[in-house]
Every structure is written in structure tokens, then in C-alpha cells.
Scaffold this motif. Structure first.
Motif, PDB file in Angstrom:
ATOM      1  N   ASP A 223       0.890  -1.145   0.001  1.00  0.00           N
ATOM      2  CA  ASP A 223      -0.158  -0.027   0.178  1.00  0.00           C
ATOM      3  C   ASP A 223       0.977   1.216  -0.105  1.00  0.00           C
ATOM      4  O   ASP A 223       0.579   2.463  -0.275  1.00  0.00           O
ATOM      5  CB  ASP A 223      -0.843  -0.019   1.098  1.00  0.00           C
ATOM      6  CG  ASP A 223      -1.879  -1.253   1.173  1.00  0.00           C
ATOM      7  OD1 ASP A 223      -2.306  -1.627   0.051  1.00  0.00           O
ATOM      8  OD2 ASP A 223      -2.295  -1.538   2.379  1.00  0.00           O
ATOM      9  N   ARG A 224       2.018   1.257   0.452  1.00  0.00           N
ATOM     10  CA  ARG A 224       2.948   2.285   0.759  1.00  0.00           C
ATOM     11  C   ARG A 224       3.680   2.708  -0.831  1.00  0.00           C
ATOM     12  O   ARG A 224       3.927   1.702  -1.306  1.00  0.00           O
ATOM     13  CB  ARG A 224       3.991   2.145   1.801  1.00  0.00           C
ATOM     14  CG  ARG A 224       3.306   2.019   2.993  1.00  0.00           C
ATOM     15  CD  ARG A 224       4.296   1.813   4.215  1.00  0.00           C
ATOM     16  NE  ARG A 224       3.607   1.828   5.572  1.00  0.00           N
ATOM     17  CZ  ARG A 224       3.327   0.936   6.250  1.00  0.00           C
ATOM     18  NH1 ARG A 224       4.045  -0.032   5.740  1.00  0.00           N
ATOM     19  NH2 ARG A 224       2.628   0.787   7.397  1.00  0.00           N
ATOM     20  N   ASP A 225       3.974   3.806  -0.862  1.00  0.00           N
ATOM     21  CA  ASP A 225       4.642   4.445  -2.176  1.00  0.00           C
ATOM     22  C   ASP A 225       6.217   3.831  -1.942  1.00  0.00           C
ATOM     23  O   ASP A 225       6.766   4.691  -1.263  1.00  0.00           O
ATOM     24  CB  ASP A 225       4.181   5.397  -2.406  1.00  0.00           C
ATOM     25  CG  ASP A 225       4.991   6.213  -3.749  1.00  0.00           C
ATOM     26  OD1 ASP A 225       5.534   5.358  -4.438  1.00  0.00           O
ATOM     27  OD2 ASP A 225       4.920   7.452  -3.964  1.00  0.00           O
ATOM     28  N   TYR A 226       6.792   2.859  -2.629  1.00  0.00           N
ATOM     29  CA  TYR A 226       8.014   2.619  -2.830  1.00  0.00           C
ATOM     30  C   TYR A 226       8.690   3.032  -3.985  1.00  0.00           C
ATOM     31  O   TYR A 226       9.774   2.615  -4.161  1.00  0.00           O
ATOM     32  CB  TYR A 226       8.070   0.892  -2.425  1.00  0.00           C
ATOM     33  CG  TYR A 226       7.716   0.520  -0.943  1.00  0.00           C
ATOM     34  CD1 TYR A 226       8.661   0.831   0.081  1.00  0.00           C
ATOM     35  CD2 TYR A 226       6.730  -0.459  -0.721  1.00  0.00           C
ATOM     36  CE1 TYR A 226       8.282   0.490   1.291  1.00  0.00           C
ATOM     37  CE2 TYR A 226       6.321  -0.655   0.383  1.00  0.00           C
ATOM     38  CZ  TYR A 226       7.174  -0.220   1.596  1.00  0.00           C
ATOM     39  OH  TYR A 226       6.708  -0.572   2.823  1.00  0.00           O
ATOM     40  N   ARG A 227       7.859   3.532  -4.934  1.00  0.00           N
ATOM     41  CA  ARG A 227       8.608   3.815  -6.120  1.00  0.00           C
ATOM     42  C   ARG A 227       9.123   5.346  -5.982  1.00  0.00           C
ATOM     43  O   ARG A 227      10.418   5.521  -6.523  1.00  0.00           O
ATOM     44  CB  ARG A 227       7.678   4.096  -7.154  1.00  0.00           C
ATOM     45  CG  ARG A 227       7.817   4.184  -8.593  1.00  0.00           C
ATOM     46  CD  ARG A 227       6.863   4.396  -9.464  1.00  0.00           C
ATOM     47  NE  ARG A 227       5.782   5.520  -8.944  1.00  0.00           N
ATOM     48  CZ  ARG A 227       4.626   5.616  -9.770  1.00  0.00           C
ATOM     49  NH1 ARG A 227       4.356   5.001 -10.775  1.00  0.00           N
ATOM     50  NH2 ARG A 227       3.952   6.351  -9.209  1.00  0.00           N
ATOM     51  N   ASP A 228       8.477   6.479  -5.677  1.00  0.00           N
ATOM     52  CA  ASP A 228       8.620   7.657  -5.214  1.00  0.00           C
ATOM     53  C   ASP A 228       9.468   8.094  -4.392  1.00  0.00           C
ATOM     54  O   ASP A 228       8.819   8.164  -3.131  1.00  0.00           O
ATOM     55  CB  ASP A 228       7.405   8.678  -5.870  1.00  0.00           C
ATOM     56  CG  ASP A 228       6.693   8.074  -7.024  1.00  0.00           C
ATOM     57  OD1 ASP A 228       7.228   7.892  -8.180  1.00  0.00           O
ATOM     58  OD2 ASP A 228       5.555   7.999  -6.654  1.00  0.00           O
ATOM     59  N   VAL A 229      10.659   8.440  -4.281  1.00  0.00           N
ATOM     60  CA  VAL A 229      11.640   8.732  -3.195  1.00  0.00           C
ATOM     61  C   VAL A 229      11.115  10.164  -2.490  1.00  0.00           C
ATOM     62  O   VAL A 229      11.272  11.120  -3.304  1.00  0.00           O
ATOM     63  CB  VAL A 229      13.076   8.641  -3.655  1.00  0.00           C
ATOM     64  CG1 VAL A 229      13.914   9.320  -2.297  1.00  0.00           C
ATOM     65  CG2 VAL A 229      13.736   7.222  -3.474  1.00  0.00           C
ATOM     66  N   ARG A 230      10.792  10.211  -1.325  1.00  0.00           N
ATOM     67  CA  ARG A 230      10.480  11.320  -0.606  1.00  0.00           C
ATOM     68  C   ARG A 230      10.968  11.438   0.695  1.00  0.00           C
ATOM     69  O   ARG A 230      10.565  10.498   1.557  1.00  0.00           O
ATOM     70  CB  ARG A 230       8.621  11.683  -0.381  1.00  0.00           C
ATOM     71  CG  ARG A 230       8.204  11.613  -1.887  1.00  0.00           C
ATOM     72  CD  ARG A 230       8.489  12.862  -2.786  1.00  0.00           C
ATOM     73  NE  ARG A 230       7.948  13.060  -4.141  1.00  0.00           N
ATOM     74  CZ  ARG A 230       8.297  12.409  -5.395  1.00  0.00           C
ATOM     75  NH1 ARG A 230       9.302  11.962  -5.164  1.00  0.00           N
ATOM     76  NH2 ARG A 230       7.410  12.854  -6.251  1.00  0.00           N
ATOM     77  N   PHE A 231      11.614  12.442   1.065  1.00  0.00           N
ATOM     78  CA  PHE A 231      12.434  12.407   2.593  1.00  0.00           C
ATOM     79  C   PHE A 231      12.328  13.879   2.894  1.00  0.00           C
ATOM     80  O   PHE A 231      13.254  14.401   2.569  1.00  0.00           O
ATOM     81  CB  PHE A 231      13.803  11.916   2.323  1.00  0.00           C
ATOM     82  CG  PHE A 231      14.534  11.873   3.633  1.00  0.00           C
ATOM     83  CD1 PHE A 231      14.058  10.788   4.814  1.00  0.00           C
ATOM     84  CD2 PHE A 231      15.377  12.733   4.078  1.00  0.00           C
ATOM     85  CE1 PHE A 231      14.661  10.658   5.986  1.00  0.00           C
ATOM     86  CE2 PHE A 231      15.990  12.538   5.459  1.00  0.00           C
ATOM     87  CZ  PHE A 231      15.374  11.482   6.393  1.00  0.00           C
ATOM     88  N   PRO A 232      11.438  14.190   3.468  1.00  0.00           N
ATOM     89  CA  PRO A 232      11.104  15.467   4.130  1.00  0.00           C
ATOM     90  C   PRO A 232      12.188  15.723   5.065  1.00  0.00           C
ATOM     91  O   PRO A 232      12.418  14.938   6.089  1.00  0.00           O
ATOM     92  CB  PRO A 232       9.684  15.804   4.785  1.00  0.00           C
ATOM     93  CG  PRO A 232       9.023  14.675   3.744  1.00  0.00           C
ATOM     94  CD  PRO A 232      10.095  13.529   3.832  1.00  0.00           C
ATOM     95  N   VAL A 233      13.081  16.674   5.287  1.00  0.00           N
ATOM     96  CA  VAL A 233      14.014  16.684   6.183  1.00  0.00           C
ATOM     97  C   VAL A 233      13.474  17.472   7.455  1.00  0.00           C
ATOM     98  O   VAL A 233      12.877  18.593   7.256  1.00  0.00           O
ATOM     99  CB  VAL A 233      15.220  17.902   5.856  1.00  0.00           C
ATOM    100  CG1 VAL A 233      16.274  18.075   6.944  1.00  0.00           C
ATOM    101  CG2 VAL A 233      15.979  17.043   4.637  1.00  0.00           C
TER     102      VAL A 233
END
Length: 424
Positions: A223-233
């Protein structure tokens, strides 16, 4: 996924939210799950047994395990979101026991916003109610990927298969109007324990899973998005000790994709590119990080990164946007109006926003859209346009529930007044 720090199997976590009309038995069901899974202490059980006996119930009132607020016990309803934690050998659980009453819709939205699964209870004697449908719509709007309809109090209808089939057909028909990717319908008795943890001998006609078996085995990793890398600092980590004087890391929670040492990344909004040198967790280096892990990322080059920035892949980064089209649940007694100015918080970035217009108000009971609405009142849901002072690094909520959501804050009081889901 494997636990890279120890080599042991990483125990999966399921967050689920309960919903339903008042007196459908949510608190009793959660009490039964905690009781039958042996997740309560003996002194808690003793206290509940004494209270139940003093009230002359003639049975152990398991709802007392969850109705913690004095005002809840006095009114016999759930008011705020109560979180409970327990585990079985197969999985860890976080339960959000959300209010059933219409005036606490905002609390229900808060509790269900991070849920992997929505558990809707209905009373077998009454079938689907307006609140049952309302909560199904809200869970659908919040993009909760898994639904369970638990038909409770089957003991009060003599464990009738006909009652079960009638409610099943009615809800299945209703669910076709919503976005419900996965639905399981289970007949239970929270009071007696039928089909909660142990299979019911009174409903041998039911061949599906028990509620606990389904909760333990429902597949949520995809269910989680493992394709689009998103890392809010969230935080820049620079220890002051002599031993780590040259250490510089960026702490935060992985919101999407898989991060690995050696990956080429871009820091937004600056657009600077570099490579991930290492990923740290509790002093150990990881081979990879994925949602919803909280880690520290070290970069190969000394680029300017601060709180509110986002690390993403070079060729798959969110497009900064200042014009936001969103569905919003309004949480304030003061109505939302066009041209209103508010503070907005999206992941780790804060800005100010102007409400450009209200497109429509949504009736969550009938799904009717009222385009003539000029305001949104407490607990109402509608579609609005916002203009932010600073571009947001946002995705569509349907793609990523973390980077696709935000909250609105009254600048004068600091109180959260709205929760939004981005459409564009």
C-alpha cells in the motif's frame, strides 16, 4: 522487509481505525481484542471486573478498557481518539478508537488519516445506518486501502445467516459508489467473542476468517509508495562532541520510495544534486531505508540542506506548487470563508495560505456536491483552492498520503483548524 540492523525478521505494523455508530460496540470489540490476545495487565482486568460487578452487569464490561475519559464513561460514548497498542506473534498493532457521533467527525478524520485499515462496526439488529455510511465515505476519502465491515451483536439476532447476508449485500452495493480496493465482511459478537479471536461455533455457516486472523494477515506493505523517493528533512544533526565534530546528517521520516547509499538525489527546492553517502539508525549504518522508517541521511557533498527541504530522486521529484486544489475537513467552530488567511503545514515545511475559493461542500451521507456553498462549518468537508506564499513539495494524496496531505492553522491562536488532501 528485513531488519537491516540485526538481520532478524522485521515485525510488521498495522495501524487500524475503528468507526461506526454510537453503541455499535467499538469499545467492547477493542476490549475483546486486547483481552483475548492477552494484551492487558492483571491489575487492569481486576479493576474492570470490580467495576463491572459493582454496576451489576453480570459480565465483564470490556468497553471499560478503552473508554478512558470520564466524560466518555458518563455519556456512554467515545469522544476523542483513543490509541491502543498491542502485539501478537505475527504483527504489532496500533488501534485508533475513533468517535461514532456526528459532532466528532473531525476526531474520526484525525484518527483514520494514518490508518492502513478501517474497521466499521454495525449493529446486526439495525443494519447500516447514516453514520455507517458516513464513516465509509470518510474512510474512502482518506484513501484507507483496506476495509473490514464487522457485523456485531450477532448473538442478539440468534446468529442469523439471513441477517448477515442482508447487511452484506446492502453494504457491498453501497461500496460500489466509493473507492474501496479491499473489503472483508465478518459476522462477530464482541461481547461473547464469536469470530473475534476464536472461530464461532454458533456461526458454522460462516467460512471466512476471524477478525484477528484477517488483521494479522492482511497485506499492507504494497500500500505504501516504494517508487517515488520522498524524504522531508526534519532536523539537521550536527553533534558538538569532538568525536563527531565533522558529522552532518539530516533526520526525518521516509515518506516514500527506498533510499540506499550511493543513490543520486536532488535536494529541493534548491535543486542541488549529490549522492547519499550513508543512512544511519541508532548509530548503525543501514543498507536501505523505506516508509515509514525514521533515519538520518548523510550526503557525499556539503550542500545546503535545512528543515523543510526534501530529498528526492533526480528524475522523479515533486514539482513545487503554490496553487493547491484540495478536499478539506474543517475543524473549527468559526466557519471557513473565501479570502481567509491561514498558516499551512505540509510535511516539515510551513507557509501561509490564502483561501481563493470554495468549490463545493460535500454531503458525506449522500455524496451530493453543493456548489452554492460559501462557507464550511465545523466537521464539514468541501473542495477548496489555496494559494501558498511558499511553493509546497507536494504529491497527489492518492499517490502518497504523507506528501499529499496538510493541516491548516489559525495564526492568531495556533490551533489546527483544517486537514486537507491534495487533488492536483
Amino acid at each position: 522487509m528485513p531488519d537491516n540492523t540485526t538481520g532478524r525478521r522485521h515485525m510488521d505494523l498495522l495501524r487500524f481505525a475503528t468507526a461506526g455508530s454510537v453503541d455499535d460496540g467499538k469499545s467492547t470489540l477493542i476490549g475483546r481484542l486486547l483481552y483475548d490476545s492477552k494484551a492487558i495487565f492483571e491489575d487492569q482486568l481486576d479493576a474492570v471486573e470490580r467495576t463491572s460487578e459493582a454496576k451489576g452487569h453480570g459480565y465483564v464490561d470490556l468497553s471499560l478498557l478503552t473508554d478512558g475519559l470520564r466524560s466518555e464513561r458518563e455519556q456512554g460514548i467515545t469522544i476523542d481518539v483513543a490509541y491502543r497498542y498491542f502485539a501478537t506473534p505475527n504483527r504489532k498493532f496500533i488501534i485508533a478508537d475513533t468517535p461514532g457521533h456526528v459532532q466528532y467527525t473531525r476526531n474520526m478524520v484525525t484518527g483514520a488519516s494514518t490508518a492502513d485499515l478501517g474497521l466499521i462496526l454495525v449493529d446486526a439488529r439495525h443494519g447500516l445506518t447514516e453514520q455507517s455510511r458516513r464513516h465509509a465515505v470518510l474512510l474512502s476519502l482518506l484513501r484507507v486501502p483496506h476495509f473490514v465491515l464487522a457485523i456485531n451483536k450477532m448473538d442478539l439476532v440468534d446468529y442469523s445467516e439471513d441477517v448477515y447476508r442482508t447487511i452484506l449485500e446492502e453494504f457491498t452495493t453501497f461500496a460500489t459508489k466509493l473507492d474501496v480496493p479491499d473489503l472483508e465482511i465478518i459476522p462477530i459478537s464482541a461481547l461473547q467473542g464469536d469470530n473475534v479471536v476464536d472461530r464461532s461455533v454458533n456461526m458454522d455457516w460462516y467460512k471466512g476468517p476471524t477478525l484477528m486472523h484477517h488483521l494479522e494477515h492482511v497485506h499492507v506493505a504494497s500500500d505504501r509508495d516504494y517508487r517515488d523517493v520522498r524524504f522531508p528533512v526534519q532536523y539537521v544533526i550536527r553533534p558538538k562532541s569532538d568525536q563527531h565534530h565533522d558529522y552532518r546528517g539530516y533526520g526525518g521520516t521516509v515518506a516514500g520510495g527506498v533510499l540506499k547509499p550511493g543513490d543520486e538525489i536532488v535536494v529541493l527546492p534548491s535543486g542541488m544534486t549529490t549522492t547519499i553517502e550513508a543512512i544511519d539508525l541508532f548509530g548503525q549504518e543501514l543498507d536501505a531505508a523505506y516508509p515509514p522508517m525514521s533515519v538520518t541521511v548523510r550526503l557525499k557533498d556539503d550542500v545546503d540542506v535545512s528543515r523543510g527541504d526534501m530529498i528526492a530522486r533526480i528524475h522523479n521529484a515533486p514539482v513545487p506548487k503554490q496553487d493547491i486544489d484540495a478536499m478539506i475537513c474543517w475543524m473549527s467552530t468559526t466557519p471557513l470563508q473565501p479570502r481567509q488567511k491561514l498558516a499551512i503545514k505540509h510535511t516539515t515545511r510551513s507557509a501561509r495560505a490564502l483561501v481563493k475559493d470554495i468549490q463545493y461542500r460535500l454531503d458525506v451521507n449522500t455524496l451530493h456536491r453543493d456548489p452554492d456553498a460559501t462557507t464550511l462549518g465545523l466537521n464539514e468537508i468541501g473542495r477548496i483552492h489555496l494559494r501558498t506564499t511558499t511553493p509546497l513539495l507536494a504529491d497527489v494524496y492518492a499517490q502518497n498520503r504523507t506528501t499529499g496531505s496538510f493541516i491548516l492553522i489559525d495564526e492568531a491562536t495556533g490551533i489546527t483548524v483544517g486537514a486537507g488532501m491534495i487533488n492536483n
